[in-house]
Scaffold this active site. Structure first.
Site, PDB file in Angstrom:
ATOM      1  N   GLY A  11     -23.489  20.420  15.611  1.00  0.00           N
ATOM      2  CA  GLY A  11     -23.469  21.621  16.456  1.00  0.00           C
ATOM      3  C   GLY A  11     -22.997  22.805  15.628  1.00  0.00           C
ATOM      4  O   GLY A  11     -22.365  23.735  16.133  1.00  0.00           O
ATOM      5  N   GLY A  14     -23.366  26.432  16.559  1.00  0.00           N
ATOM      6  CA  GLY A  14     -22.882  26.804  17.887  1.00  0.00           C
ATOM      7  C   GLY A  14     -21.571  27.568  17.846  1.00  0.00           C
ATOM      8  O   GLY A  14     -21.022  27.866  16.776  1.00  0.00           O
ATOM      9  N   GLN A  15     -21.055  27.854  19.049  1.00  0.00           N
ATOM     10  CA  GLN A  15     -19.893  28.750  19.112  1.00  0.00           C
ATOM     11  C   GLN A  15     -18.574  28.086  18.710  1.00  0.00           C
ATOM     12  O   GLN A  15     -17.743  28.716  18.070  1.00  0.00           O
ATOM     13  CB  GLN A  15     -19.803  29.476  20.454  1.00  0.00           C
ATOM     14  N   VAL A 129     -16.359  15.789  20.522  1.00  0.00           N
ATOM     15  CA  VAL A 129     -15.976  16.998  21.257  1.00  0.00           C
ATOM     16  C   VAL A 129     -17.000  17.295  22.355  1.00  0.00           C
ATOM     17  O   VAL A 129     -16.651  17.694  23.463  1.00  0.00           O
ATOM     18  CB  VAL A 129     -15.863  18.195  20.277  1.00  0.00           C
ATOM     19  N   ASN A 131     -19.300  17.300  25.434  1.00  0.00           N
ATOM     20  CA  ASN A 131     -18.967  16.721  26.741  1.00  0.00           C
ATOM     21  C   ASN A 131     -20.098  15.899  27.350  1.00  0.00           C
ATOM     22  O   ASN A 131     -21.258  16.170  27.063  1.00  0.00           O
ATOM     23  CB  ASN A 131     -18.596  17.854  27.698  1.00  0.00           C
ATOM     24  N   ASP A 159      -6.376  19.911  26.047  1.00  0.00           N
ATOM     25  CA  ASP A 159      -5.634  19.759  27.308  1.00  0.00           C
ATOM     26  C   ASP A 159      -4.131  19.697  27.024  1.00  0.00           C
ATOM     27  O   ASP A 159      -3.332  20.289  27.744  1.00  0.00           O
ATOM     28  CB  ASP A 159      -6.108  18.492  28.029  1.00  0.00           C
ATOM     29  N   HIS A 187     -11.182  13.687  29.732  1.00  0.00           N
ATOM     30  CA  HIS A 187     -11.217  15.141  29.538  1.00  0.00           C
ATOM     31  C   HIS A 187     -12.105  15.713  30.648  1.00  0.00           C
ATOM     32  O   HIS A 187     -13.280  16.026  30.441  1.00  0.00           O
ATOM     33  CB  HIS A 187     -11.774  15.481  28.150  1.00  0.00           C
TER      34      HIS A 187
HETATM   35  N1  NAI Z   1     -13.608  18.166  24.375  1.00  0.00           N
HETATM   36  C1  NAI Z   1     -13.256  19.428  24.500  1.00  0.00           C
HETATM   37  O1  NAI Z   1     -12.065  19.754  24.599  1.00  0.00           O
HETATM   38  C2  NAI Z   1     -14.287  20.508  24.554  1.00  0.00           C
HETATM   39  C3  NAI Z   1     -15.620  20.221  24.510  1.00  0.00           C
HETATM   40  N2  NAI Z   1     -16.570  21.207  24.549  1.00  0.00           N
HETATM   41  C4  NAI Z   1     -17.971  20.798  24.438  1.00  0.00           C
HETATM   42  O2  NAI Z   1     -18.410  20.994  23.097  1.00  0.00           O
HETATM   43  C5  NAI Z   1     -19.830  21.099  23.073  1.00  0.00           C
HETATM   44  C6  NAI Z   1     -20.270  22.267  22.191  1.00  0.00           C
HETATM   45  O3  NAI Z   1     -19.829  23.485  22.753  1.00  0.00           O
HETATM   46  P1  NAI Z   1     -20.272  24.906  22.135  1.00  0.00           P
HETATM   47  O4  NAI Z   1     -20.095  24.931  20.669  1.00  0.00           O
HETATM   48  O5  NAI Z   1     -19.625  25.926  22.964  1.00  0.00           O
HETATM   49  O6  NAI Z   1     -21.828  24.883  22.478  1.00  0.00           O
HETATM   50  P2  NAI Z   1     -23.003  25.730  21.813  1.00  0.00           P
HETATM   51  O7  NAI Z   1     -24.165  25.631  22.737  1.00  0.00           O
HETATM   52  O8  NAI Z   1     -22.544  27.071  21.386  1.00  0.00           O
HETATM   53  O9  NAI Z   1     -23.306  24.903  20.495  1.00  0.00           O
HETATM   54  C7  NAI Z   1     -23.783  23.596  20.529  1.00  0.00           C
HETATM   55  C8  NAI Z   1     -24.635  23.392  19.306  1.00  0.00           C
HETATM   56  O10 NAI Z   1     -24.990  22.021  19.267  1.00  0.00           O
HETATM   57  C9  NAI Z   1     -26.316  21.944  18.786  1.00  0.00           C
HETATM   58  N3  NAI Z   1     -26.904  20.641  19.085  1.00  0.00           N
HETATM   59  C10 NAI Z   1     -27.488  20.217  20.233  1.00  0.00           C
HETATM   60  N4  NAI Z   1     -27.945  18.966  20.077  1.00  0.00           N
HETATM   61  C11 NAI Z   1     -27.632  18.582  18.833  1.00  0.00           C
HETATM   62  C12 NAI Z   1     -27.862  17.406  18.079  1.00  0.00           C
HETATM   63  N5  NAI Z   1     -28.499  16.358  18.592  1.00  0.00           N
HETATM   64  N6  NAI Z   1     -27.418  17.370  16.806  1.00  0.00           N
HETATM   65  C13 NAI Z   1     -26.779  18.430  16.259  1.00  0.00           C
HETATM   66  N7  NAI Z   1     -26.552  19.579  16.910  1.00  0.00           N
HETATM   67  C14 NAI Z   1     -26.972  19.650  18.183  1.00  0.00           C
HETATM   68  C15 NAI Z   1     -27.013  23.129  19.487  1.00  0.00           C
HETATM   69  O11 NAI Z   1     -28.230  23.466  18.866  1.00  0.00           O
HETATM   70  C16 NAI Z   1     -25.941  24.213  19.340  1.00  0.00           C
HETATM   71  O12 NAI Z   1     -26.089  24.926  18.131  1.00  0.00           O
HETATM   72  C17 NAI Z   1     -20.246  21.213  24.538  1.00  0.00           C
HETATM   73  O13 NAI Z   1     -20.708  19.958  24.999  1.00  0.00           O
HETATM   74  C18 NAI Z   1     -18.964  21.611  25.242  1.00  0.00           C
HETATM   75  O14 NAI Z   1     -18.981  21.260  26.598  1.00  0.00           O
HETATM   76  C19 NAI Z   1     -16.199  22.515  24.609  1.00  0.00           C
HETATM   77  C20 NAI Z   1     -14.876  22.870  24.656  1.00  0.00           C
HETATM   78  C21 NAI Z   1     -13.819  21.903  24.646  1.00  0.00           C
HETATM   79  O1  OAA Z   2     -14.775  23.099  30.352  1.00  0.00           O
HETATM   80  C1  OAA Z   2     -15.732  22.933  29.585  1.00  0.00           C
HETATM   81  O2  OAA Z   2     -16.878  22.621  29.914  1.00  0.00           O
HETATM   82  C2  OAA Z   2     -15.456  23.061  28.110  1.00  0.00           C
HETATM   83  C3  OAA Z   2     -14.300  22.203  27.868  1.00  0.00           C
HETATM   84  O3  OAA Z   2     -14.411  21.011  27.764  1.00  0.00           O
HETATM   85  C4  OAA Z   2     -12.969  22.805  27.989  1.00  0.00           C
HETATM   86  O4  OAA Z   2     -12.814  24.032  27.905  1.00  0.00           O
HETATM   87  O5  OAA Z   2     -12.018  22.041  28.150  1.00  0.00           O
END
Ligand code: NAI
Ligand code: OAA
Length: 333
Positions: A11, A14-15, A129, A131, A159, A187
Site C-alpha cells: 500500500g 497510499g496515505q 494494518v 482492515n 488503540d 481492532h
Molecule cells: N489497524 C489500524 O490501526 C489501521 C488500519 N487502517 C487500514 O489501513 C489500510 C490502508 O489505509 P490507507 O493507507 O489510508 O488507504 P489508502 O487507500 O490511502 O492506501 C491503500 C493503498 O493500498 C494499495 N493496495 C490495494 N490493494 C493492494 C494490494 N493487493 N497490494 C498492494 N497494495 C494494495 C492501494 O492501491 C492504495 O495505494 C486500510 O485498510 C485502513 O482501513 C487504517 C488506519 C489504522
Molecule cells: O477506523 C478506520 O477505519 C481506520 C482505523 O482502523 C483506525 O483509525 O483505527
C-alpha cells in the site's frame, strides 16, 4: 555496519505509507545503525504515484536507506523480506464498520500469505494494518504454513496510543507518564480498552490510573466508547481514515517488537492466541505482550480479570470468531 534489513511496505502509494516511509527510513524503527532496503509494493494502477514516492525517498538523502525498490509484483516484492508492514488494502468510509471491508480485503491477505510462505525469509516478522486487521492477519498466517504463527501480528497499537492519550489529557500529564493501558481483542468497535493494570506518574508518585482519575463512571463508559469509536470520529471529521497516527503506531509496534520493552512495561499487539485468558486458540486477538530484544514476545499471563472485563473480552472474541468463519468462507469460495 550491519547487513541491510529488507523491509517491505505494501500500500506504498497510499496515505498511511506516505506518513510511514520517512520514519522507517530514517531509523525510528530499527535504530541509527541499521541500514535498510525498502521494498514498496502497490498495484499496477498506482505505479505512477509509487514512482513519485520513490523519487521523494531518494530526495530525502537518508544515510541508512541503501535502496528503494518499487514493485507491482507481489511474488517479487516478498523475496527475502525480513520485516513486512502490510498496509495495502481498501480503507473504510463513513458509516461502515471495519468488518464491512472483509469481502474486499481478505483475499489480498490470502495471496500475501502465499507469497510470504514461498518467497520471504523464514523468520519474517509481519504486522497487518489493512482492515479488518486481526482477521486479515489470521488469513495471512493460515496461508503461510511454513512460517512460525507467532510472527504474524496485527496493529492495535493505535488503540493503545489513543487510550493512553485520553488518560493523559484527563489528568493533564504528559503522554509518557501513562503506562500499561491494555487493548483486548479486535481492532474494531468491540475492542476493550482496559485501564485496570495501567499506572501513571503523578506528582512524583507512580499510582494506578483508577486511583488517579477518581472517576470510574468515566473510565467504564465514555473513555471506552471514545477509544472504540476514535477511528470513526476521525473519518467523520477528515473524510479519510487515520493516517499520521496509524503510521506512528506502526513505528511503535515494530520498534518495540524488534528492540523489546523495559521490564515491567507491556504493549498491546494482536497476536495468535495460545489459549491465554480462555481466548480461542489461533485467533489473532490483542493481548498485553512483553517484547524482548531478540525480536520475540510473550503474552503477559496472570492478570486479574474482573466480571466487567470478562464480559467485554468475551464479546470481542465472539466477533473475531465470527469474522474468522466469514473470512474462511470467502477464501474457500
Ligand atoms: N489497524 C489500524 O490501526 C489501521 C488500519 N487502517 C487500514 O489501513 C489500510 C490502508 O489505509 P490507507 O493507507 O489510508 O488507504 P489508502 O487507500 O490511502 O492506501 C491503500 C493503498 O493500498 C494499495 N493496495 C490495494 N490493494 C493492494 C494490494 N493487493 N497490494 C498492494 N497494495 C494494495 C492501494 O492501491 C492504495 O495505494 C486500510 O485498510 C485502513 O482501513 C487504517 C488506519 C489504522
Ligand atoms: O477506523 C478506520 O477505519 C481506520 C482505523 O482502523 C483506525 O483509525 O483505527
Amino acid at each position: 555496519m550491519a547487513e541491510p534489513l529488507r523491509v517491505l511496505v505494501t500500500g506504498a502509494a497510499g496515505q498511511i505509507a506516505y506518513s510511514l516511509l520517512y520514519s522507517v527510513a530514517k531509523g525510528d524503527v530499527f535504530g541509527p545503525n541499521q541500514p535498510i532496503i525498502l521494498v514498496l509494493l502497490d498495484i499496477q494502477p498506482m505505479l505512477g504515484v509509487l514512482e513519485g514516492v520513490v523519487m521523494e525517498m531518494m530526495d530525502c538523502a537518508l544515510p541508512l536507506l541503501k535502496e528503494v525498490i518499487p514493485s507491482v509484483n507481489e511474488m517479487e516484492a516478498f523475496k527475502d523480506v525480513d520485516v513486512a508492514m502490510l498496509v495495502g488494502a481498501m480503507p473504510r468510509r463513513e458509516g461502515m464498520e471495519r468488518k464491512d471491508l472483509l469481502a474486499a480485503n481478505v483475499k489480498i491477505f490470502k495471496s500475501m500469505g502465499h507469497a510470504i510462505d514461498t518467497q520471504a525469509k523464514k523468520n519474517i516478522k509481519v504486522v497487518v494494518v489493512g482492515n479488518p486487521a486481526n482477521t486479515n492477519a489470521y488469513i495471512c498466517k493460515k496461508y503461510a504454513p511454513s512460517i512460525n504463527p507467532a510472527n504474524f501480528t496485527a496493529l492495535t497499537r493505535l488503540d493503545q496510543n489513543r487510550a493512553q492519550a485520553q488518560i493523559a489529557a484527563k489528568l493533564g500529564v504528559s503522554n509518557s507518564s501513562v503506562k500499561n493501558c491494555v487493548i483486548w481483542g479486535n481492532h474494531s468497535s468491540t475492542q476493550y480498552p482496559d485501564v485496570n493494570q495501567a499506572v501513571v506518574d503523578l506528582n512524583g508518585k507512580t499510582m494506578p490510573v483508577r486511583e488517579a482519575v477518581k472517576d470510574d463512571n468515566w473510565l467504564n463508559n465514555e473513555f471506552i466508547k471514545t477509544v472504540q469509536q476514535r477511528g470513526a470520529a476521525v473519518i467523520k471529521a477528515r473524510k479519510l481514515s487515520s493516517a499520521m497516527s496509524a503510521a506512528k503506531a506502526i513505528v511503535d509496534h515494530v520498534r518495540d517488537w524488534w528492540n523489546g520493552v523495559p521490564d515491567g512495561t507491556y504493549v498491546s499487539m494482536a497476536v495468535p492466541s495460545d489459549g491465554s485468558y480462555n481466548i480461542e486458540e489461533g485467533l489473532i486477538y490483542s493481548f498485553p505482550v512483553r517484547t524482548k530484544p531478540d525480536h520475540t514476545y510473550e503474552i503477559v499471563k496472570g492478570l486479574t480479570i474482573n466480571d466487567f472485563s470478562r464480559e467485554k473480552m468475551d464479546a470481542t472474541e465472539k466477533e473475531l470468531s465470527e469474522e474468522k468463519n466469514m473470512a474462511l468462507s470467502v477464501c474457500e469460495s
